[in-house]
Design a protein around this motif. Structure first.
Motif, short mmCIF file in Angstrom:
data_model
loop_
_atom_site.label_atom_id
_atom_site.label_comp_id
_atom_site.label_asym_id
_atom_site.label_seq_id
_atom_site.Cartn_x
_atom_site.Cartn_y
_atom_site.Cartn_z
N VAL A 56 -48.98 15.36 65.85
CA VAL A 56 -48.97 14.01 65.29
C VAL A 56 -47.72 13.72 64.49
CG1 VAL A 56 -51.50 13.93 65.23
CG2 VAL A 56 -50.23 14.73 63.21
N ALA A 57 -47.01 14.75 64.05
CA ALA A 57 -45.81 14.55 63.23
C ALA A 57 -44.54 14.45 64.07
CB ALA A 57 -45.67 15.67 62.21
N ALA A 58 -44.60 14.87 65.31
CA ALA A 58 -43.41 14.89 66.15
C ALA A 58 -43.01 13.49 66.57
CB ALA A 58 -43.65 15.75 67.39
N PRO A 59 -41.71 13.20 66.65
CA PRO A 59 -41.29 11.88 67.15
C PRO A 59 -41.85 11.65 68.55
CG PRO A 59 -39.44 13.09 66.19
CD PRO A 59 -40.58 14.06 66.27
N PRO A 60 -42.36 10.47 68.83
CA PRO A 60 -42.93 10.20 70.15
C PRO A 60 -41.91 10.37 71.27
CG PRO A 60 -43.56 8.50 68.57
CD PRO A 60 -42.52 9.34 67.91
N ASP A 61 -42.39 10.88 72.39
CA ASP A 61 -41.54 11.01 73.57
C ASP A 61 -42.36 10.59 74.79
OD1 ASP A 61 -43.24 13.15 74.20
OD2 ASP A 61 -41.85 14.66 73.46
N TRP A 62 -41.85 10.92 75.97
CA TRP A 62 -42.50 10.45 77.20
C TRP A 62 -43.84 11.09 77.46
CZ3 TRP A 62 -42.87 13.88 81.54
CH2 TRP A 62 -42.26 15.12 81.35
N LEU A 63 -44.18 12.19 76.76
CA LEU A 63 -45.48 12.83 76.94
C LEU A 63 -46.49 12.45 75.86
CD1 LEU A 63 -44.53 16.47 78.03
CD2 LEU A 63 -45.72 14.75 79.40
N THR A 64 -46.06 11.74 74.84
CA THR A 64 -46.95 11.44 73.71
C THR A 64 -48.19 10.66 74.15
OG1 THR A 64 -45.10 11.47 72.14
CG2 THR A 64 -47.12 10.34 71.46
N GLY A 65 -47.99 9.66 75.00
CA GLY A 65 -49.13 8.86 75.46
C GLY A 65 -50.16 9.69 76.19
N PHE A 66 -49.69 10.61 77.04
CA PHE A 66 -50.60 11.48 77.79
C PHE A 66 -51.37 12.38 76.84
CE2 PHE A 66 -51.35 15.63 79.76
CZ PHE A 66 -52.12 15.27 80.86
N LYS A 67 -50.68 12.98 75.88
CA LYS A 67 -51.33 13.90 74.94
C LYS A 67 -52.31 13.16 74.05
CE LYS A 67 -47.54 17.26 74.78
NZ LYS A 67 -46.52 17.93 73.92
N LEU A 68 -51.93 11.94 73.63
CA LEU A 68 -52.82 11.14 72.79
C LEU A 68 -54.09 10.78 73.55
CD1 LEU A 68 -53.46 9.51 70.25
CD2 LEU A 68 -52.06 7.66 71.17
N GLU A 69 -53.94 10.35 74.78
CA GLU A 69 -55.11 9.98 75.58
C GLU A 69 -56.01 11.19 75.81
OE1 GLU A 69 -57.85 7.76 77.37
OE2 GLU A 69 -56.06 7.01 76.35
N ARG A 70 -55.42 12.33 76.04
CA ARG A 70 -56.21 13.56 76.24
C ARG A 70 -56.98 13.90 74.98
NH1 ARG A 70 -53.89 19.37 76.56
NH2 ARG A 70 -55.55 20.57 77.55
N ALA A 71 -56.35 13.76 73.82
CA ALA A 71 -57.03 14.04 72.55
C ALA A 71 -58.16 13.05 72.32
CB ALA A 71 -56.03 14.00 71.40
N ARG A 72 -57.95 11.81 72.67
CA ARG A 72 -58.99 10.80 72.45
C ARG A 72 -60.21 11.04 73.32
NH1 ARG A 72 -55.00 5.69 72.05
NH2 ARG A 72 -55.07 5.91 74.32
N ARG A 73 -60.01 11.63 74.50
CA ARG A 73 -61.13 11.86 75.43
C ARG A 73 -62.00 13.03 75.03
NH1 ARG A 73 -57.22 11.36 79.62
NH2 ARG A 73 -57.41 13.61 79.93
N GLU A 74 -61.46 13.97 74.26
CA GLU A 74 -62.19 15.20 73.95
C GLU A 74 -62.47 15.26 72.44
OE1 GLU A 74 -60.25 18.63 75.63
OE2 GLU A 74 -59.37 17.42 77.24
N PRO A 75 -63.74 15.15 72.03
CA PRO A 75 -64.06 15.08 70.60
C PRO A 75 -63.47 16.21 69.76
CG PRO A 75 -65.98 14.51 71.90
CD PRO A 75 -64.94 14.97 72.86
N ALA A 76 -63.59 17.45 70.21
CA ALA A 76 -63.06 18.57 69.42
C ALA A 76 -61.55 18.48 69.29
CB ALA A 76 -63.47 19.89 70.04
N ARG A 77 -60.88 18.13 70.38
CA ARG A 77 -59.42 18.01 70.36
C ARG A 77 -58.99 16.86 69.46
NH1 ARG A 77 -55.87 20.33 73.86
NH2 ARG A 77 -57.57 20.88 75.27
N CYS A 78 -59.77 15.79 69.47
CA CYS A 78 -59.46 14.64 68.63
C CYS A 78 -59.55 15.01 67.15
CB CYS A 78 -60.41 13.49 68.95
SG CYS A 78 -60.05 11.96 68.03
#
Length: 259
Positions: A56-78
Motif C-alpha cells: 500500500v505504500a509503494a508508488p502505483p504502477d501498472w500492476l497496482t490495479g490488479f493487486k488491489l482487485e485481488r486483495a479486494r476479492r479475498e477477505p484475508a488478503r484484504c
C-alpha cells in the motif's frame, strides 16, 4: 536459366497442425514461467510480480490495479493489506439488516490520516480503496495544486440500507445501492492544512470547461475525481446527474464506471 518469378514453386504454407503446435509451445512456456514466478522458483522484484501482495505504500504502477482487485476479492488478503495502512479501525461483526442489506468483512474507520468527522462503516475493500485514493491520488494532487496536504475529508455517509438514487430519491423496487452493503462513501468536501474548505457543491466547475488557473480548487476536485477512478470500481460526480451535484459517490464491487 533463371525461372520466371511466376514459375517459381511456392513455399508450402505451414500446416494447421504445425501452427497449433507452435501456439501450444508458446502457451506452455508462458504457463511454466507464470508457475515458476508464483511458486517462487524464479524470484523477481515484488513490483514486477503480479502475485506479490499489494504494497500500500509503494508508488502505483501498472500492476497496482490488479493487486488491489485481488486483495479486494479475498477477505484475508484484504485485511492483511489494510493492516499495513496505519489507519485505525474496529472490525464489525457480519450482519444482515434487511433484504439485500448488511455487510461482511467490514469495519468502522476511526482514523485515516485525515479527519473524517463521523466514523464511517465500510467494507474492507472500500476502506482499502479509500486509503489508496487518499494516499496516492488526493494528497499528491493537493500538494501539486496548493503546496499543502488535505487535513480533513467531509463525507455524507457510507452504510445505509437503501436503493439506488438516480435523482428522484431512493425508488421502491429499484436495485440496492452499494451503500446497502457498506461498499460506498459519499465525499462532499475537503479541508486543507491551512483551513481552506473546498466543496464539490461550490467549487466543481459547472460549465464543463477547464477550470480557471486563478483558482486551483476546481483543478484539485478534478484531480481527486480522476484519481478516484483508478482506485474504486465506481465513481460518480456532478457531471453524472443532479443527485450528485454536491458529492462524489465512490464505490467498490459494482460495475466499472467513471462519470
Amino acid at each position: 536459366m533463371a525461372l520466371d518469378p511466376s514459375e517459381r514453386p511456392l513455399k508450402p504454407a505451414p500446416s494447421r497442425r504445425k501452427r497449433w503446435l507452435g501456439m501450444a509451445a508458446v502457451c506452455a512456456a508462458l504457463a511454466l514461467g507464470a508457475w515458476a514466478v508464483a511458486t517462487g522458483t524464479i524470484e523477481i522484484p515484488e513490483r514486477f510480480n503480479p502475485w506479490a501482495p499489494l504494497d500500500v505504500a509503494a508508488p502505483p504502477d501498472w500492476l497496482t490495479g490488479f493487486k488491489l482487485e485481488r486483495a479486494r476479492r479475498e477477505p484475508a488478503r484484504c485485511l492483511a493489506a489494510l493492516a499495513q495502512t496505519g489507519m485505525q479501525y474496529d472490525l464489525l461483526p457480519d450482519r444482515v439488516t434487511g433484504p439485500g442489506c448488511g455487510f461482511e468483512n467490514a469495519l468502522r474507520l476511526r482514523s485515516a490520516g485525515v479527519r473524517l468527522g463521523t466514523s464511517p462503516s465500510l467494507s474492507c475493500p472500500m476502506a482499502l480503496s479509500f486509503f489508496m485514493w487518499e494516499r496516492h491520488a488526493l494528497q499528491p494532487a493537493a500538494r501539486q495544486r496548493f503546496g499543502q496536504p488535505v487535513a480533513a475529508i467531509e463525507h455524507l455517509g457510507s452504510y445505509a440500507c437503501r436503493n439506488v438514487n438516480r435523482g428522484e430519491g431512493a425508488v421502491p423496487g429499484a436495485s440496492r445501492s452499494r451503500h446497502a452493503t457498506a461498499d460506498a462513501l459519499d465525499v462532499a468536501g475537503l479541508t486543507l492544512a491551512d483551513g481552506r474548505r473546498i466543496t464539490v457543491l461550490h467549487d466543481w466547475p459547472r460549465d464543463g470547461s477547464a477550470a480557471s488557473t486563478d483558482d486551483p480548487a476546481p483543478l484539485l476536485l478534478r484531480d481527486a475525481h480522476r484519481g478516484a477512478c483508478r482506485f474504486f470500481n465506481g465513481v460518480l460526480g456532478p457531471d453524472y446527474n443532479a443527485a450528485h451535484k454536491d458529492h462524489f459517490h465512490l464505490e467498490t464491487g459494482g460495475y466499472d464506471m467513471c462519470r
